[in-house]
Structures are given as structure tokens and as C-alpha cells.
Design a protein around this motif. Structure first.
Motif, PDB file in Angstrom:
ATOM      1  N   ASN A  36       0.857  -1.185   0.000  1.00  0.00           N
ATOM      2  CA  ASN A  36       0.000   0.000   0.000  1.00  0.00           C
ATOM      3  C   ASN A  36       0.895   1.238   0.000  1.00  0.00           C
ATOM      4  N   PRO A  37       0.881   2.029  -1.083  1.00  0.00           N
ATOM      5  CA  PRO A  37       0.051   1.876  -2.278  1.00  0.00           C
ATOM      6  C   PRO A  37       0.521   0.700  -3.135  1.00  0.00           C
ATOM      7  N   PRO A  38      -0.397   0.119  -3.911  1.00  0.00           N
ATOM      8  CA  PRO A  38      -0.039  -1.052  -4.713  1.00  0.00           C
ATOM      9  C   PRO A  38       0.854  -0.671  -5.892  1.00  0.00           C
ATOM     10  N   SER A  39       1.563  -1.682  -6.421  1.00  0.00           N
ATOM     11  CA  SER A  39       2.392  -1.473  -7.602  1.00  0.00           C
ATOM     12  C   SER A  39       1.510  -1.461  -8.843  1.00  0.00           C
ATOM     13  N   VAL A  40       1.791  -0.583  -9.801  1.00  0.00           N
ATOM     14  CA  VAL A  40       1.009  -0.477 -11.038  1.00  0.00           C
ATOM     15  C   VAL A  40       1.963  -0.362 -12.216  1.00  0.00           C
ATOM     16  N   ILE A  41       1.415  -0.655 -13.419  1.00  0.00           N
ATOM     17  CA  ILE A  41       2.155  -0.482 -14.667  1.00  0.00           C
ATOM     18  C   ILE A  41       1.490   0.640 -15.443  1.00  0.00           C
ATOM     19  N   GLN A  42       2.207   1.670 -15.773  1.00  0.00           N
ATOM     20  CA  GLN A  42       1.746   2.771 -16.609  1.00  0.00           C
ATOM     21  C   GLN A  42       2.875   3.090 -17.580  1.00  0.00           C
TER      22      GLN A  42
END
Length: 732
Positions: free
Chosen positions: A531-537
Motif C-alpha cells: 500500500n500503495p499497490p504497484s502499477v504499470i503505466q
């Protein structure tokens, strides 16, 4: 004397005594009688003999007493008006203020008093001048400093006629002169002035000696007088500045020495073979004496603390320690020239109160190694005398309710590291550590640590984009430990995919040659606890599908080949570098295979011409290249790839087809070879456009070349042997 600079200053108003007019060779041992405030001195006559004179600030001089028979340079007055002199013994004369004054020495001897001098039984009393003070018992004390260096302080007790000599630390500058000016005042302070500009010192005569020496303080500078004498008002306060701070007067309440000291407390419980100690370093303006007291036994040890010095109390010599018990000590420092002493209790390190704990818990350290799945417990018993066993209870995550981890046999005097295995966690639950320490003497301690989270899983993905003539695709590799949910948008069209942990996928994008494209990615990991989660952008914009530069083919004996290049920026410098890509081909390379030229056209294009060289010495097709480069005032690295500081370049492969193989020509006879060029437009990454000009090569007539052999015989003179030499020549 100027009390700011220490220089000799004239009287104000000026006055003097004409010694010659009175038949006097010299006057010394001067002093001011507190009963009449007049100056007295011991005079030596030119004609011989000695006497006591009295004079004032107007230059008037009178004779008051005959001398004691010996010349003296040290003299002064007691508070009750007794005149005291030194000449190896002490001699004194009381009630001078009642003596009549005589105009000449002759009148004194004819009409004055007789010899009323009192002589001491003490002998060996030396000094260039003296000052008289009163000690704590009410005794009158004569203070004088002998010379040359090393100096001694002579303390002659006038009251009980005893004499003590003690060394004093007044530094030497190599002068043989003495301290000819001595001054004493109503506060019982004593000052001496050196004859050779070495300074004015306050003698701490009534303070304890340090290292067997009377202590002194340098007050101020002094003039080089070669010879001087001192006289002072013994019923007045000293006019000198404060010896500790010359911005203050000597009677200022703040005129006290600065006290500063440091301690090195090594009285804690330490390993066998080491010695406990307690040290004090003096950084003060004054020395002192230190008393260490064992409160339980009332035993005391006294040590002198010199200026800038260090003293050490040592176990077994000055004190003793009982391990695992209460030990109380006090320190009292009696500072010289200071009414307030320093007193405190010694707090023994690594204790609870003054309980000497031989097993301090601070020597255990938990090292949090989140991943990989273990931790380090560093232990250090090098300063203890007891070994230990430990029990480690983990809590949190999968460790809740587990059995403790036990390690035994930690050895006193040793250090080490214990690896604590930790099961890999799938959540971010906090892990805590409670450690119980049991020492071999039966004492126990507990320590708590926060290990933190132990989740070794990670989220990780790599994305690769390919876009060239071979085709366009994207490669997605989920290298992490969580499943991936991903969407990608290819030129506005969105597609959803899922990749398990460790899985990968290649997606064909269908981009056409020469097209400009955009693709973006958006994704997250399933059940990832961060938290916060890992993301792909991620977005690739304006990606153009490009092809590689072409291959130019030439045939020996054929026409040249010309093509143009449109740079993306204005060009003012350009050129060609030939490259030999097949150095193993027999024969001369590059320069004997083809020629080249480059021209800047009016429209800004570069025109390149390549022409073959018909070379019969090279057998087989040669493979080479030319590197075309250019630059200009507005060319930047973004205009070309690869590039450096605005220098652009591309490589063109050059194949020169060989037609000089005699075997091939003999088999086919006359051959017609024609090369037809194709008009090709190719978009090149960052280079602009490359045009291959449409060329039609004419028919090339290749003749069959026939050869004949010529035989020659060579004989060496004097020999029967002959050598046959063959030579192949063309028939034409």
C-alpha cells in the motif's frame, strides 16, 4: 608601571631624586610604609657604608637609620610598618615612621639612632625582591623568588623564623636576570615582575602545591628593565587586572578561573584481563587536587590535577569494585584560587543506578534482513565476564504461536553472529522479537526488537517493443511473484490480457511499414498487499516502422551507381568513409574494388556515386561498405541515430561482383552481363529518405582470354643440372 601594557611609565607629575647630590651610589629594597605612606629604601654610599633613606614624590630625601652592614636588593613593609630586608638572612627594623630624618648621612651617624636591626636565625633566604603577606594562622610571611632558572619560592615565616624553599614553574627565556619587582596587597596576593620582559606573575603561595611546585598565573606582559624594584601599598587592593580575564579588575566578583575538565570512566564491568580506571583531564585555567572517596568504606585517595594534565585512579591501587553489586564513589576537586569546589558522585557506566551490571544488554543487536528470509543477531560479550544463553520468541504473521528459537553457550569475552531463519511471508504483517538472555551468574535480561515485515514477494514486469521491417510486436514478461492483469491500447484499440506469475506473451501489433504508431499499457497485480499497490503505466508514442538501408551491387566493368540522400537538417559538412568488410578476400582491398564520390545538391540532398574497378587480381565477389556522414548548424542528436554531437551517419553495403574468373569465362565464351537498377523509396529511421536512382547498365562484352606457355631452360655454369622455368603469357 603602565598596568595595561606592563611598560615602565614616568611619574605624573614627573619627579626624581638626585642620588649623587646625596653621595649615594644606588638605592634598592624599596617599600611603602603603610603607617606614613612614604617610600623607604636601602642606600649604598659612594664613599662606602649603607643606610636607610626616606623620600617622597617631590624629590626630598632624608636619612633615617644606619644600615646593617650588608647591601641588600630585597625589601618591603609589613602591615604594622616594620621594614624587612633580605641578604641571605632576614633583617628587620620596626617603627621607622617615628624616626627623625637627617639631611646627610654624616648627621645621621653623629646624631641619629644606633643599630636597631633584628637579624633572623634562618639563613639561605634569597630573592631579588620580597613581598610580605599574612597566612591563615596570622603569621607574617616574606615571599621572594630566587634566580637563575629554575626558580624557587622562598617563604620565610617572620613570626616564628622558619624558612621553606619550594620550586615554582615560572618559564625561562634564557635570561639570567631575576624577578626584581615584588608586590603584596591587603588581600594577601603576591605578584612578581621579571627584569627581562618575561611578564608579571601572581604567586599562588597559599594554595596547595602541584607536583611539588608552587603554582603561578601569568597576569600580563612586562617591560625589559634589566634592573627594577617593586614597592606597593600593602593596605590597598591590587591594581593589576584579573589574572584569569584581563578585561576585569582583580577585585571584580567575576574574577575567577574558568573550570573545565573531562572524565574517562572505565569503572564498568569488563572482561577478565582488563583493568578498570577513572581518569580526569584538566582543561581549566587553574590546577587542583582531586579526592576519590569510596562511600561504603570511607577510604580516600588524593591526587594532584596539574594544568592541562590528566590523573588516573586505577582498580586494585586506588579503589576496588564488587561485581553485580552497588558501588558508590564520590569525586571532590579543590580548585586553586577558587572558593567553590567541584563535587559529584561517580555514575558507573552500564549500570542500573550504581549497581555494577557485568552483562550489559546493549551488546545485542538485531539486524533486519527483510529478504532473503533470515535475520542476523549480532552479539558481543567482549566486555562481560559471564557467558549467556538466549531464547528468541518471534510473533506476527505465520510466527504467531510458534516455539522460541534457543541458542546456548555464548562465551564471555567473545563476539559472534547468529543467523535466525524466518519463513517467507505472503502478507505484510509486522514481525516482532522478544529475546530473553540468561547469564551464567543467574541474572536475566529481556530485549525487544521490531523486525518489521517479511514479505519477500515482489511485483515486476518487463515490456519490450519491436518495430522494424521484419514486423511489429510487443513482448510482455511477468517476472514477479503476483499474477498480472494488463490492458494495452494499440493505436486506439484496447485489449485485456492476464499473465500468471512468471508467464510471458508476445503480441503481434500489425503495424505497416512507414506508419507512425502509439501503444500504451496499464496494469496491476492481483492480491499484491503493498500500500500503495504497484502499477504499470507505460506509453510508446510516435513509433515509426523503419527498414534498414539497401545493398548496392556493382559488376566489374559496369557503369557507376548513383543514389541520393535527404538529410533531416541543413548540411554544411559531409563525407564518405570506406569500410572493408571482407578482409580475407585475396588481392588489394577497397581502393582496387570501387571508387566513390559525394556531392551536396542545391536542394540540400546528398548525391552519392559508386563505381567499380575492373581488377583481374581479385577473384570472387567482394563485400564492402561506405559510411556516409554529415553535420550542420541545426543538426542535433535527435535527427539521426546513431549520432554524437550532431554528427549523423548511415552505412550502405557495397557488393562488387567479380567477372575475372578465367575458368568461368572459358566455359561460357563471350558473356553479356546487364545490371538493371530499381527505383526504391525507403523511409529510414531519423535519416530522411534514401533514393536509389533508376539506372540501366549497357551490355558488357567480356572477351575470352587465351594463354600459352613458354618454356625456358636455365643452366648454372659449372653444373650439369638445368632448371626449367614456366611463364604464362596472353596470346594477344
Amino acid at each position: 608601571m603602565d598596568l595595561v601594557t606592563g611598560n615602565i611609565a614616568p611619574f605624573d607629575p614627573p619627579w626624581g631624586v638626585d642620588l649623587g647630590a646625596h653621595g649615594i651610589e644606588e638605592i634598592n629594597a624599596t617599600g611603602i610604609n603603610p603607617l606614613d605612606d612614604k617610600m623607604y629604601g636601602y642606600a649604598k654610599l659612594i664613599a662606602g657604608g649603607h643606610g636607610v633613606v626616606r623620600f617622597d614624590q617631590y624629590g626630598d630625601l632624608e636619612w633615617v637609620s644606619i644600615g646593617h652592614g650588608t647591601m641588600t636588593v630585597a625589601g618591603g613593609f609589613t602591615p604594622d610598618g616594620t621594614y624587612v630586608t633580605l641578604a641571605t638572612t632576614g633583617r628587620s627594623l620596626a617603627n621607622l615612621h617615628t624616626y627623625d630624618g637627617w639631611e646627610t648621612y654624616e648627621k645621621l651617624t653623629n646624631n641619629g639612632p644606633g643599630n636597631n636591626w633584628t637579624t633572623s636565625t634562618s639563613t639561605g633566604i634569597w630573592g631579588a625582591d620580597l613581598a610580605i603577606v599574612t597566612n591563615s594562622d596570622g603569621d607574617l610571611i616574606s615571599i621572594s623568588v630566587s634566580h637563575p632558572y629554575p626558580h624557587n619560592v622562598h617563604m620565610w615565616n617572620i613570626t616564628d623564623d622558619t624558612h621553606v624553599v619550594t620550586p615554582v614553574d615560572i618559564p625561562s627565556i634564557g635570561s639570567s636576570l631575576g624577578l626584581g619587582g615584588a608586590f603584596s596587597f591587603v588581600d594577601n596576593s603576591v605578584y612578581v615582575m621579571h627584569n627581562s620582559s618575561q611578564g608579571i606573575y601572581k604567586i599562588l603561595w597559599d594554595e596547595p602545591t602541584i607536583d611539588g611546585k608552587v603554582q603561578v598565573v601569568r597576569v600580563m606582559a612586562s617591560a625589559d628593565t634589566n634592573a627594577n624594584d617593586g614597592a606597593s601599598c600593602v593596605d590597598e587592593m591590587p591594581p593589576f587586572p584579573c589574572e584569569w580575564d584581563n578585561s576585569l579588575s582583580s577585585d571584580d566578583p567575576n574574577c575567577t578561573p574558568t573550570i573545565d575538565y573531562s572524565v574517562d570512566n572505565q569503572m564498568h564491568c569488563i572482561a577478565t584481563g582488563h583493568t578498570r580506571s577513572y581518569s580526569i583531564t584538566n582543561n581549566s585555567q587553574v590546577a587542583g587536587t582531586v579526592t576519590l572517596t569510596d562511600v561504603d568504606t570511607a577510604a580516600t585517595v588524593v591526587k594532584e590535577l596539574p594544568l592541562s594534565g590528566t590523573i588516573t585512579f586505577t582498580e586494585g591501587v586506588d579503589f576496588s569494585i564488587t561485581d553485580d553489586a552497588v558501588n558508590d564513589f564520590t569525586i571532590d576537586i579543590d580548585w586553586l584560587s577558587l572558593d567553590t569546589d567541584t563535587s559529584y558522585e561517580i555514575e558507573i557506566p552500564t549500570t542500573i543506578g550504581n549497581y555494577v551490571d557485568c552483562d550489559p544488554e546493549a551488546y545485542f543487536n538485531w539486524q533486519n534482513l527483510t529478504c532473503p528470509s533470515y535475520a542476523n543477531l549480532e552479539w558481543d560479550l567482549s566486555q562481560t565476564i559471564h557467558g549467556a544463553n538466549i531464547s528468541i520468541q518471534l510473533d506476527g504473521g505465520s510466527f504467531t504461536g510458534t516455539d522460541p528459537i534457543v541458542h546456548t553457550g555464548l562465551t564471555a569475552g567473545q563476539t559472534g553472529t547468529i543467523a535466525i531463519p524466518l519463513e517467507e511471508q505472503t502478507s505484510n504483517a509486522e514481525i516482532t522479537v522478544l529475546m530473553s538472555i540468561t547469564f551464567t551468574n543467574g541474572h536475566t535480561r529481556q530485549m525487544a526488537f521490531t523486525h518489521g515485515t517479511q514479505n519477500c514477494f515482489e511485483a515486476a514486469t518487463t515490456v519490450t517493443l519491436n518495430h522494424d521491417c521484419a514486423g511489429s510486436s510487443t513482448y510482455i514478461n511477468n517476472t514477479g511473484d503476483y499474477d498480472l492483469s494488463l490492458s494495452y491500447t494499440n493505436n486506439g484499440v484496447t485489449t485485456e490480457i492476464s499473465l500468471a506469475a512468471g508467464a510471458d506473451q508476445t503480441v503481434n501489433l500489425g503495424w505497416a511499414e512507414g506508419s507512425t504508431n502509439t501503444i500504451s499499457y496499464s496494469g496491476s497485480y492481483i492480491n499484491e498487499p503493498d500500500n500503495p499497490p504497484s502499477v504499470i503505466q507505460l506509453t510508446f508514442s510516435d513509433k515509426v516502422v523503419n527498414c534498414q538501408p539497401p545493398t548496392v551491387q556493382l559488376e566489374e566493368g559496369d557503369d557507376s551507381y548513383t543514389f541520393t540522400l535527404t538529410p533531416p537538417c541543413a548540411v554544411n559538412d559531409y563525407g564518405i568513409i570506406p569500410i572493408d568488410t571482407d578482409p580475407d578476400t585475396p588481392g588489394t582491398q577497397i581502393t582496387d574494388e570501387f571508387t566513390w564520390s559525394i556531392t551536396l545538391l542545391p536542394n540540400g540532398d546528398l548525391e552519392i556515386t559508386v563505381d567499380d574497378i575492373d581488377d583481374i587480381d581479385i577473384d570472387g565477389t567482394t563485400l564492402d561498405a561506405i559510411k556516409i556522414f554529415w553535420t550542420g548548424p541545426d543538426c542535433v542528436d535527435e535527427d539521426c541515430e546513431p549520432a554524437m554531437a550532431g554528427m549523423c551517419q548511415i552505412d550502405i553495403t557495397i557488393e562488387v561482383l567479380d567477372n575475372d574468373n578465367p575458368e568461368e569465362i572459358a566455359a561460357t565464351g563471350t558473356a553479356h552481363v546487364r545490371m538493371i537498377g530499381l527505383s526504391i523509396l525507403i523511409a529510414m529511421l531519423g535519416y530522411g529518405f534514401l533514393h536509389l536512382a533508376q539506372l540501366y547498365g549497357p551490355a558488357l562484352l567480356v572477351r575470352v582470354v587465351e594463354y600459352r606457355k613458354i618454356r625456358n631452360t636455365v643452366r648454372v655454369e659449372g653444373s650439369r643440372k638445368a632448371f626449367i622455368v614456366w611463364k604464362k603469357v596472353r596470346k594477344d
